[in-house]
Design an enzyme around this catalytic site. Structure first.
Site: not given
Ligand code: MV4
Length: 448
Positions: A201, A235, A275, A291
């Site tokens: 989702k 990111h 996270e 890490r």
């Molecule tokens: C998500 C999300 C929204 N919904 N998963 C971005 C990289 C990866 N580590 C996971 N990420 C995300 N996963 C769901 N189900 C939005 C992101 C995301 C994000 C997450 C953390 C920090 C910055 C971000 C920037 C854009 C998208």
């Protein structure tokens, strides 16, 4: 305890690890590329070994060169820092084959968490709340369609081997699904040589909250609060703070205990980060990092714990020096990542540092490896320093940060310093009402 540790990294984190080793009476070995002959980590270590040319694949990522450096110097353990080989299971395994201790979790934990589907399954097993989505890989477009309809649009397609957003596709409706599914697959294949995709989702306005965890490898596990890392661009984290201005202490206690329990049950060893995305008062697990992270100093500030020292103690078999009950967070900490980049495009700006003056005074920590006359090489990431402030509460931490930013002088290269001064003046930052999209939206508005 180890007598000698090799630091398989460069820049501020290599220096960070060397500092703790010195305080523990442990000898240090620096490794460096030909571009880093004059780097501070080389000067500060007891010994140093050149491991290859500037290109990181031929130096900081070269496992044979680093193993040789260990053998030549008689290093008993390796601290990998962050980035480079820090989450490379093969590296940890080969070190083990040479009877050199990898300061970090076991090969199997690195492997499990490196595959985002396996990581999620593990977390489900231990009762950690996850984002609703497919149960594992989605192997064909028919399954993708069934799953997407079940969980409801918008959905997010993610690569199992991913992280950092590569291969991620937001799908808003059914007609878009097929195209994006195959695009996600081919991007994942290209980037990771693994086209395994799963579906979640899509959360539209979450905060990025991560829990610092620590395990003794024998079934003991603790959590050290959270870090709010929502202020990011593409990111790349820009500013991190703890505690989060958007989550209550009670909510952190609940998700923290769930996280610590998971670490205990899986017998995790060393430092890790779980996270989460946080939206509408709910936490959803996304990934675990095996890490020490760039932003660990804000946790160290509020808990008064040296995480590198604890990593070394656990790796050497001495165990952790603290228990969950002994931990008490104090005050508020904020970190600014200072990059050698030119605004507004954030294009890399390597070059000669003509002047550097570090701020000081109470509650200030500057983790950096630059100095007057140092040339920032173009071959590596653009982080040249981290400014960390600690104060009694958030308002005082923000004021202290503004003061420290005014004191900090870096001339010769462009930096992201001015960006922080502007962020601090924004109402949404001051009120703490931001999410993962706030900075990018703000930068877009500024450009208009
Ligand atoms: C998500 C999300 C929204 N919904 N998963 C971005 C990289 C990866 N580590 C996971 N990420 C995300 N996963 C769901 N189900 C939005 C992101 C995301 C994000 C997450 C953390 C920090 C910055 C971000 C920037 C854009 C998208």
């Amino acid at each position: 305890m180890f007598k000698k540790i090799l630091i398989a990294n460069r820049g501020e984190i290599a220096l960070r690890v060397i500092r703790t080793c010195k305080e523990m009476g442990i000898k240090t070995v620096a490794v460096y590329s030909q571009a880093d002959v004059n780097a501070m980590h080389v000067r500060m270590a007891d010994e140093s070994v050149c491991i290859g040319p500037a290109e990181s694949t031929k130096s900081y990522l070269s496992i044979p060169s680093i193993i040789s450096a260990c053998e030549i110097t008689g290093s008993e353990a390796v601290h990998p820092g962050y980035g480079f080989l820090s989450e490379n299971a093969k590296f940890a395994e080969i070190l083990g084959d040479h009877e050199i201790k990898f300061i970090g979790p076991s090969v199997s934990h690195i492997n499990t968490m490196g595959d985002k589907i396996n990581a999620k399954n593990k977390m489900v097993e231990f009762g950690v709340p996850c984002v609703p989505g497919s149960n594992g890989a989605v192997n064909n477009i028919e399954d993708a369609r069934i799953t997407a309809r079940e969980i409801g649009f918008p959905v997010l397609l993610k690569a199992a081997a991913g992280g950092g957003g590569i291969g991620m596709k937001i799908v808003f409706d059914d007609p878009q699904l097929e195209t994006l599914f195959f695009q996600a697959k081919s991007e994942a294949k290209k980037s990771f040589n693994d086209d395994t995709i799963y579906i979640e989702k899509y959360l539209e306005k979450p905060r990025h909250i991560e829990i610092q965890v620590f395990g003794d490898g024998k079934g003991g596990g603790v959590y050290l609060g959270e870090r709010d890392c929502s202020i990011q661009r593409r990111h790349q984290k820009v500013l991190e703070e703890t505690p989060s201005p958007g989550v209550s202490a009670e909510e952190i206690k609940e998700i923290g205990e769930i996280s610590a329990n998971a670490i205990s049950k899986m017998k995790y060893e060393g430092a890790g980060t779980i996270e989460f995305l946080y939206e509408d008062k709910n936490f959803f697990f996304i990934e675990m990092n095996t890490r020490l992270q760039v932003e660990h100093p804000i946790t160290e500030a509020v808990f008064g714990i040296d995480l590198v020292k604890e990593q070394i103690c656990v790796a050497s078999g001495e165990g952790m020096s603290f228990s969950q009950e002994s931990l008490e967070p104090k005050g508020h900490a904020i970190e600014c990542r200072i990059n050698a980049e030119r605004l507004p495009t954030f294009s890399p700006s390597p070059g000669n540092i003509k002047e550097f003056h570090s701020p000081g005074g109470i509650g200030i920590r500057m983790d950096s490896a630059i100095y007057n006359g140092f040339t920032v090489p173009p071959h590596y990431d653009s982080l040249i320093g981290k400014l960390i402030v600690h104060a009694d509460d958030r308002q005082m931490a923000v004021r202290r940060l503004a003061r420290a930013l005014d004191e900090l002088i870096i001339d010769g290269v462009y930096t992201t310093l001015d960006l922080f001064k502007e962020i601090l003046n924004e109402e949404q930052f001051k009120s703490g009402e931001y999410n993962i999209h706030w900075l990018e939206n703000w930068l877009t508005d500024q450009a208009q």
